[in-house]
Design a protein around this motif. Structure first.
Motif, PDB file in Angstrom:
ATOM      1  N   GLN A  41       0.824  -1.198   0.000  1.00  0.00           N
ATOM      2  CA  GLN A  41       0.000   0.000   0.000  1.00  0.00           C
ATOM      3  C   GLN A  41       0.861   1.253   0.000  1.00  0.00           C
ATOM      4  O   GLN A  41       0.588   2.218  -0.718  1.00  0.00           O
ATOM      5  N   ILE A  42       1.933   1.209   0.799  1.00  0.00           N
ATOM      6  CA  ILE A  42       2.816   2.376   0.859  1.00  0.00           C
ATOM      7  C   ILE A  42       3.414   2.664  -0.512  1.00  0.00           C
ATOM      8  O   ILE A  42       3.358   3.788  -1.005  1.00  0.00           O
ATOM      9  N   ILE A  43       3.977   1.620  -1.135  1.00  0.00           N
ATOM     10  CA  ILE A  43       4.662   1.908  -2.393  1.00  0.00           C
ATOM     11  C   ILE A  43       3.687   2.175  -3.539  1.00  0.00           C
ATOM     12  O   ILE A  43       4.073   2.761  -4.548  1.00  0.00           O
ATOM     13  N   ASN A  44       2.449   1.771  -3.389  1.00  0.00           N
ATOM     14  CA  ASN A  44       1.460   2.172  -4.393  1.00  0.00           C
ATOM     15  C   ASN A  44       1.117   3.638  -4.256  1.00  0.00           C
ATOM     16  O   ASN A  44       0.791   4.307  -5.238  1.00  0.00           O
ATOM     17  N   THR A  45       1.161   4.134  -3.022  1.00  0.00           N
ATOM     18  CA  THR A  45       0.785   5.519  -2.776  1.00  0.00           C
ATOM     19  C   THR A  45       1.895   6.503  -3.141  1.00  0.00           C
ATOM     20  O   THR A  45       1.624   7.644  -3.498  1.00  0.00           O
ATOM     21  N   ILE A  46       3.152   6.056  -3.031  1.00  0.00           N
ATOM     22  CA  ILE A  46       4.273   6.969  -3.255  1.00  0.00           C
ATOM     23  C   ILE A  46       4.206   7.700  -4.598  1.00  0.00           C
ATOM     24  O   ILE A  46       4.317   8.927  -4.626  1.00  0.00           O
ATOM     25  N   PRO A  47       4.006   7.012  -5.706  1.00  0.00           N
ATOM     26  CA  PRO A  47       3.995   7.759  -6.974  1.00  0.00           C
ATOM     27  C   PRO A  47       2.858   8.767  -7.042  1.00  0.00           C
ATOM     28  O   PRO A  47       2.945   9.762  -7.740  1.00  0.00           O
ATOM     29  N   LYS A  48       1.784   8.503  -6.297  1.00  0.00           N
ATOM     30  CA  LYS A  48       0.668   9.448  -6.327  1.00  0.00           C
ATOM     31  C   LYS A  48       1.011  10.709  -5.548  1.00  0.00           C
ATOM     32  O   LYS A  48       0.507  11.783  -5.835  1.00  0.00           O
ATOM     33  N   GLU A  49       1.868  10.568  -4.542  1.00  0.00           N
ATOM     34  CA  GLU A  49       2.156  11.709  -3.690  1.00  0.00           C
ATOM     35  C   GLU A  49       3.362  12.508  -4.167  1.00  0.00           C
ATOM     36  O   GLU A  49       3.448  13.711  -3.959  1.00  0.00           O
ATOM     37  N   ILE A  50       4.316  11.816  -4.756  1.00  0.00           N
ATOM     38  CA  ILE A  50       5.516  12.516  -5.218  1.00  0.00           C
ATOM     39  C   ILE A  50       5.522  12.495  -6.741  1.00  0.00           C
ATOM     40  O   ILE A  50       5.616  11.444  -7.359  1.00  0.00           O
ATOM     41  N   ASP A  51       5.430  13.718  -7.310  1.00  0.00           N
ATOM     42  CA  ASP A  51       5.335  13.816  -8.758  1.00  0.00           C
ATOM     43  C   ASP A  51       6.483  13.158  -9.485  1.00  0.00           C
ATOM     44  O   ASP A  51       6.296  12.461 -10.462  1.00  0.00           O
ATOM     45  N   GLU A  52       7.701  13.440  -8.980  1.00  0.00           N
ATOM     46  CA  GLU A  52       8.881  12.993  -9.721  1.00  0.00           C
ATOM     47  C   GLU A  52       9.040  11.482  -9.715  1.00  0.00           C
ATOM     48  O   GLU A  52       9.804  10.938 -10.501  1.00  0.00           O
ATOM     49  N   CYS A  53       8.341  10.813  -8.806  1.00  0.00           N
ATOM     50  CA  CYS A  53       8.566   9.379  -8.677  1.00  0.00           C
ATOM     51  C   CYS A  53       7.561   8.603  -9.512  1.00  0.00           C
ATOM     52  O   CYS A  53       6.365   8.840  -9.451  1.00  0.00           O
ATOM     53  N   MET A  54       8.091   7.634 -10.275  1.00  0.00           N
ATOM     54  CA  MET A  54       7.192   6.839 -11.108  1.00  0.00           C
ATOM     55  C   MET A  54       6.783   5.553 -10.422  1.00  0.00           C
ATOM     56  O   MET A  54       5.706   5.043 -10.660  1.00  0.00           O
ATOM     57  N   GLU A  84      20.653 -15.588   3.298  1.00  0.00           N
ATOM     58  CA  GLU A  84      21.671 -14.551   3.171  1.00  0.00           C
ATOM     59  C   GLU A  84      21.645 -13.897   1.801  1.00  0.00           C
ATOM     60  O   GLU A  84      22.668 -13.730   1.140  1.00  0.00           O
ATOM     61  N   LYS A  85      20.414 -13.551   1.404  1.00  0.00           N
ATOM     62  CA  LYS A  85      20.291 -12.909   0.095  1.00  0.00           C
ATOM     63  C   LYS A  85      19.370 -11.691   0.202  1.00  0.00           C
ATOM     64  O   LYS A  85      18.508 -11.619   1.088  1.00  0.00           O
ATOM     65  N   MET A  86      19.559 -10.774  -0.768  1.00  0.00           N
ATOM     66  CA  MET A  86      18.655  -9.635  -0.871  1.00  0.00           C
ATOM     67  C   MET A  86      17.620 -10.019  -1.914  1.00  0.00           C
ATOM     68  O   MET A  86      17.967 -10.275  -3.062  1.00  0.00           O
ATOM     69  N   LYS A  87      16.372 -10.078  -1.472  1.00  0.00           N
ATOM     70  CA  LYS A  87      15.345 -10.547  -2.412  1.00  0.00           C
ATOM     71  C   LYS A  87      14.364  -9.436  -2.758  1.00  0.00           C
ATOM     72  O   LYS A  87      14.007  -8.622  -1.904  1.00  0.00           O
ATOM     73  N   GLY A  88      13.941  -9.458  -4.019  1.00  0.00           N
ATOM     74  CA  GLY A  88      12.899  -8.505  -4.423  1.00  0.00           C
ATOM     75  C   GLY A  88      11.631  -8.825  -3.646  1.00  0.00           C
ATOM     76  O   GLY A  88      11.253  -9.989  -3.540  1.00  0.00           O
ATOM     77  N   TYR A  89      11.025  -7.805  -3.086  1.00  0.00           N
ATOM     78  CA  TYR A  89       9.875  -8.053  -2.212  1.00  0.00           C
ATOM     79  C   TYR A  89       8.573  -7.492  -2.779  1.00  0.00           C
ATOM     80  O   TYR A  89       7.557  -8.154  -2.799  1.00  0.00           O
ATOM     81  N   ALA A  90       8.623  -6.239  -3.227  1.00  0.00           N
ATOM     82  CA  ALA A  90       7.366  -5.644  -3.712  1.00  0.00           C
ATOM     83  C   ALA A  90       7.659  -4.567  -4.741  1.00  0.00           C
ATOM     84  O   ALA A  90       8.764  -4.012  -4.794  1.00  0.00           O
ATOM     85  N   LEU A  91       6.620  -4.265  -5.541  1.00  0.00           N
ATOM     86  CA  LEU A  91       6.765  -3.319  -6.646  1.00  0.00           C
ATOM     87  C   LEU A  91       5.499  -2.492  -6.724  1.00  0.00           C
ATOM     88  O   LEU A  91       4.394  -3.026  -6.558  1.00  0.00           O
ATOM     89  N   SER A  92       5.630  -1.177  -6.966  1.00  0.00           N
ATOM     90  CA  SER A  92       4.439  -0.333  -7.068  1.00  0.00           C
ATOM     91  C   SER A  92       3.579  -0.792  -8.229  1.00  0.00           C
ATOM     92  O   SER A  92       4.082  -1.081  -9.308  1.00  0.00           O
ATOM     93  N   GLU A  93       2.278  -0.843  -7.971  1.00  0.00           N
ATOM     94  CA  GLU A  93       1.370  -1.201  -9.065  1.00  0.00           C
ATOM     95  C   GLU A  93       0.975   0.059  -9.814  1.00  0.00           C
ATOM     96  O   GLU A  93      -0.063   0.643  -9.578  1.00  0.00           O
ATOM     97  N   THR A  94       1.852   0.478 -10.695  1.00  0.00           N
ATOM     98  CA  THR A  94       1.591   1.706 -11.443  1.00  0.00           C
ATOM     99  C   THR A  94       0.839   1.365 -12.717  1.00  0.00           C
ATOM    100  O   THR A  94       0.618   0.203 -13.024  1.00  0.00           O
ATOM    101  N   ASN A  95       0.496   2.415 -13.473  1.00  0.00           N
ATOM    102  CA  ASN A  95      -0.272   2.133 -14.679  1.00  0.00           C
ATOM    103  C   ASN A  95       0.627   1.932 -15.890  1.00  0.00           C
ATOM    104  O   ASN A  95       0.518   2.615 -16.887  1.00  0.00           O
ATOM    105  N   LEU A  96       1.570   1.013 -15.737  1.00  0.00           N
ATOM    106  CA  LEU A  96       2.334   0.598 -16.917  1.00  0.00           C
ATOM    107  C   LEU A  96       1.463  -0.380 -17.680  1.00  0.00           C
ATOM    108  O   LEU A  96       0.505  -0.915 -17.140  1.00  0.00           O
ATOM    109  N   SER A  97       1.858  -0.629 -18.912  1.00  0.00           N
ATOM    110  CA  SER A  97       1.091  -1.612 -19.682  1.00  0.00           C
ATOM    111  C   SER A  97       1.224  -2.962 -18.991  1.00  0.00           C
ATOM    112  O   SER A  97       2.214  -3.243 -18.329  1.00  0.00           O
ATOM    113  N   ASP A  98       0.196  -3.782 -19.137  1.00  0.00           N
ATOM    114  CA  ASP A  98       0.162  -5.073 -18.439  1.00  0.00           C
ATOM    115  C   ASP A  98       1.404  -5.898 -18.683  1.00  0.00           C
ATOM    116  O   ASP A  98       1.988  -6.454 -17.766  1.00  0.00           O
TER     117      ASP A  98
END
Lengths: 134, 778
Positions: B341-354, B366-380
């Motif tokens: 929810q946080i990262i979905n809201t970020i692009p809406k609040e900060i213009d410069e951020c996509m 002992e690894k860095m794993k991808g966890y979440a990604l903003s659900e922006t309006n990129l093409s599917d």
């Protein structure tokens, strides 16, 4: 009074040794004894065996004694049969729960000797037949 | 003499006019040489100046060189045309360019050509001004009929048209422009009016041109109003430094005049004029300066205010943004939905951020794993690709080869414009470049996520512009949000750990409960069989046993009874230790309670031929709410012990009221207890005599009694035994008198009534409860 056929006692007890012990003692007093090793089997056999009294162990696998008791009290045919609960625990809670669920008496296995158990059975059946006859 | 003076006063006037005209024209022109209006204006000013100066100079040659006079007069007339035409064109372009149709533009061109021809003809021919006529005031210019038929109408029409245009403009403007135009209009208007009046109408009426000068000098009105307009309203956008310059120039000019005077009288007059001018000028300067300062102050204040408001606005926006994120954090307990929810809201609040990608550390692998990604309006398709990349990315922690890992290790922001710098290696460079181009990401920043000493991961922000072009405020905002995310992660992890611990404890609790019940049941079941069969043999004589066997079996029976007590006590202690005892209250009178105990134990006391009595108090004892069975147990324990250790005499039980409690006393005439032993008595497994006794206890009786009494908020103790013992023991305990049934927090709870089946693998193994319990608890 009609000549009394052998009274039938249903013994619902999962422990072999104990079940055998009560059965021996009851048979020694001319009772017909049928044993069920758990509640499910008991409910299947009771309609066929038509016992005059049921000794019901509380702590059993699959279906606990209280559930069986409630079920039996719900059925028309078994509503009035005298049922004694047997327990290994002397906890008060079992007693209240059992009596409230419709048991007629409550027997602590490690405190009540077989002789007494059979005595209670006799008393209850006498009372029942008296009631029946009236 | 006076006319001579006047003449010289006139010279001051002319000088002033000329200087100011030229100066004004220059100032306006220099302000913006490209502005066409300014060009026309300086033209107008110059022609006006020419009119006045040529008319003035022409008089000096009246008597000496008539031809020069005539020429200068012709120049005057010509300048009139010039003035009219420049005025006309000025009106067309000030204050705004009037859009004209092609035809009108052609007409204007025609007019211009006519004016030029007229000017040339006027100055260089005698078509309009034919000659000079000497008069008493100087001279008159002899004009031809053509003058009246062509020259005058042309000029007048131009003047009138200009004025009409000005008036129309005046009514079409608003605000400060209107004010500016007002001065302009007044200036022009009065000047033109007077000019026309004194140069055309009055001469015709009076049939002489003596007063024509007044018409010329009325140009001062024009100059005056314009100057005033400049000062007051910033006409022509001229800043008011010109006021000072004008004043200085005028003063200088007038001073020169003073020195040029022909006589003392004239000089003095001119000096007075000069003084007045200087004085007036400087007060003008002062008031103008004050006004300027005020205006500037207000402007500065207004600017400051605007800036402050903007800052406050900015800050409010930031605060409300952060608040939004705080709310998300508070609203959510589970980490994944909260972070999403946080990262979905970020692009809406900060213009410069996509969009934002969050990567978290997985300690186990002992690894860095991808966890979440903003659900922006990129093409599917593109979004799915991103999701796939995020999901499958797992970078070993020791990697320091990309900016993402550098952010993690250095705990500092990493900035860049290429996605591949952030994730390759191990991600494929081409893939990274492709994702970046397709998503139109121009800049990136990786901000570490950590709280105190814990490093959770990294958040990568994709930006619309290259990182150098991103405002510092936006970056601070992103850092602040990353902080929130870190705290949120910390909180979520703590919450999840807490939940796990809680669930474990609950399971453990339940297991302990089950264990006790199952153990109790399991241990009692064979015991019941032992005792049952023994009873049938020994009590009822079923089965044949000889005397020896019977004796041995008697001992077995006794041991089994002891075992039963032990089991019961052990289970009771277990329950007590775990706080699993809950009291079942009943109301009872102490006498009844004691009596029942005596009834139970009389058999034993009679067997030993000792007495067991109840010493009742005189008054009736109050009823009280206690766990009847358990207090009974306590009394049985105490009295039983007393009987056990008494051979002669007996046991006395007393009960009385002591303040707000009931006090029970059990005293005997037995062996008594030594002082040093007294302290150990209430502990577990304490036994004084290990005599073989059929009623041998488990060593737990007193311990259990103590706990049960204390559960009732009572106290139990031994009254100081007489020194050396031998006179018996006195045990006492108190119970608070409870007049109302205490609330039972466990109302309705039943015992564990179902024997766990062996198919419940994790639960207690009924064949071997102890082992499975220990296995679980480990």
């Amino acid at each position: 009074m009609r000549p009394q056929a052998h009274k039938r006692v249903m013994l619902v007890e999962d422990d072999e040794t104990l079940a055998e012990m009560y059965a021996i003692r009851l048979k020694a007093e001319d009772f017909d004894v049928m044993r069920a090793e758990n509640g499910k089997v008991a409910l299947e056999d009771i309609p066929r065996f038509k016992p005059d009294l049921i000794l019901l162990d509380i702590m059993m696998p699959e279906m606990n004694g209280i559930e069986v008791l409630k079920y039996l009290r719900h059925q028309k045919e078994t509503r009035t049969i005298p049922i004694f609960i047997l327990t290994a625990l002397s906890q008060g809670r079992d007693r209240t729960v059992g009596l409230e669920a419709g048991a007629d008496d409550f027997i602590i296995k490690s405190e009540t000797m077989p002789k007494e158990v059979v005595q209670k059975v006799k008393v209850a059946l006498d009372a029942a037949s008296v009631a029946h006859n009236f | 003499m006076i006319s001579g003076l006047l003449l010289n006063m006139e010279s001051i006037g002319v000088l002033i006019i000329c200087i100011t005209c030229i100066f004004l024209g220059l100032v306006v022109y220099l302000k913006d040489p490209k502005d066409i209006a300014n060009k026309y204006f300086i033209g107008f000013a110059l022609f006006s100046c020419l009119i006045v100066s040529s008319a003035y100079v022409s008089e000096f040659f009246v008597n000496t060189n008539e031809w020069v006079t005539l020429l200068l007069s012709r120049i005057t007339f010509g300048s009139v045309v010039g003035m009219c035409i420049t005025l006309y064109f000025f009106s067309l372009v000030y204050p705004f360019h009037i859009k004209l149709s092609r035809y009108v533009n052609l007409l204007n061109l025609f007019i211009l050509i006519c004016a030029t021809i007229l000017f040339i003809v006027t100055v260089f021919t005698s078509f309009f001004a034919t000659g000079i006529k000497h008069t008493q005031w100087g001279f008159d210019v002899i004009t031809s009929n053509a003058y009246f038929q062509i020259f005058l109408p042309f000029s007048l029409i131009l003047l009138l048209t200009s004025l009409i245009i000005f008036v129309r403009n005046y009514f079409n403007t608003y605000g400060i422009k209107k004010l500016q135009l007002k001065y302009l209009l007044l200036g022009f208007g009065i000047f033109v009016l007077l000019e026309v009046l004194f140069n055309t109408t009055i001469p015709i009426i009076l049939d002489n041109q003596s007063l024509y000068r007044i018409g010329n000098y009325s140009i001062i009105f024009f100059v005056g109003f314009i100057a005033y307009g400049i000062i007051k309203t910033g006409l022509f956008d001229i800043k008011v430094v010109t006021t000072e310059t004008i004043v200085i120039l005028l003063s200088l000019g007038l001073l020169i005049e003073v020195f040029l005077s022909n006589s003392v009288g004239e000089g003095m007059l001119k000096s007075i004029v000069w003084l007045l001018a200087v004085f007036g000028g400087f007060s003008l300067i002062r008031s103008v300066r004050k006004e300027i300062k005020q205006r500037e102050e207000m402007e500065t204040l207004a600017k400051e205010r605007e800036r402050a408001l903007k800052e406050v606005d900015e800050r409010n926006k930031n605060l409300s943004t952060l608040q939004k994120f705080s709310d998300i954090v508070l609203d959510n307990n589970e980490m994944k939905p909260m972070i999403q929810q946080i990262i979905n809201t970020i692009p809406k609040e900060i213009d410069e951020c996509m969009g934002v990608v969050v990567a978290l550390v997985d300690q186990e692998s002992e690894k860095m794993k991808g966890y979440a990604l903003s659900e922006t309006n990129l093409s599917d398709g593109l979004l799915d690709k991103w999701k796939e990349v995020v999901r499958s990315t797992a970078i070993p922690l020791k990697n320091r080869e990309n900016l993402l890992m550098m952010a993690y290790h250095s705990q500092k922001e990493q900035k860049g414009n290429n996605l591949s710098d952030f994730v390759s290696p191990p991600l494929d460079k081409t893939l990274a470049r492709e994702l970046q181009t397709k998503s139109d990401i121009k800049g990136l920043i990786a901000i570490p996520l950590s709280a105190k000493d814990e490093r959770f991961g990294v958040a990568i922000y994709g930006l619309k512009h290259p990182i150098e072009d991103i405002a510092t405020e936006a970056i601070s905002m992103m850092a602040a949000i990353s902080n929130e995310v870190s705290l949120a992660v910390q909180r979520a992890i703590a919450y999840e750990n807490l939940k796990k611990a809680n669930d474990y404890l609950k399971d453990l609790d339940q297991m302990k409960d089950e264990f006790i019940s199952v153990a109790s049941h399991e241990m009692n079941t064979p015991l019941a069989a032992i005792q049952g069969y023994l009873s049938m043999i020994l009590d009822e004589g079923m089965g044949k046993v000889d005397a020896t066997a019977k004796e041995y079996l008697d001992r077995v029976y006794a041991s089994s009874k002891r075992l039963a007590v032990l089991i019961l006590d052990l289970l009771n202690v277990s329950r007590i230790e775990q706080g699993r005892i809950h009291l079942m209250y009943g109301e009872i009178g102490p006498e009844e309670l004691v009596q029942s105990v005596i009834d139970e134990l009389s058999v034993k006391s009679n067997a030993k031929k000792i007495y067991l009595k109840f010493e009742k108090p005189e008054h009736k004892l109050p009823q009280t709410w206690i766990d009847i069975n358990r207090i009974r147990e306590v009394l049985v324990n105490l009295a039983g012990n007393a009987i056990k250790f008494t051979e002669k005499g007996g046991v006395t039980i007393e009960a009385k009221v002591d303040g707000r409690s009931l006090e029970f006393t059990v005293s005997d005439t037995g062996v008594g207890i030594k002082q040093e032993d007294a302290d150990k008595l209430f502990k577990k497994f304490s036994q004084l005599n290990r005599e073989k006794n059929e009623f041998q206890g488990s060593g737990l009786g007193l311990y259990i009694s103590k706990k049960l009494v204390e559960l009732h908020s009572g106290k139990i103790w031994i009254e100081s035994p007489p020194a050396g013992g031998g006179k018996g023991a006195i045990f006492k305990f108190t119970l608070p008198i409870v007049s109302q049934k205490p609330a039972d927090p466990f109302e309705g709870e039943g015992a564990v009534l179902t024997k766990p089946t062996t198919s419940d693998a994790d639960k207690i193994d009924v064949k071997n409860p102890m082992e499975s319990y220990l296995k679980q608890v480990k």
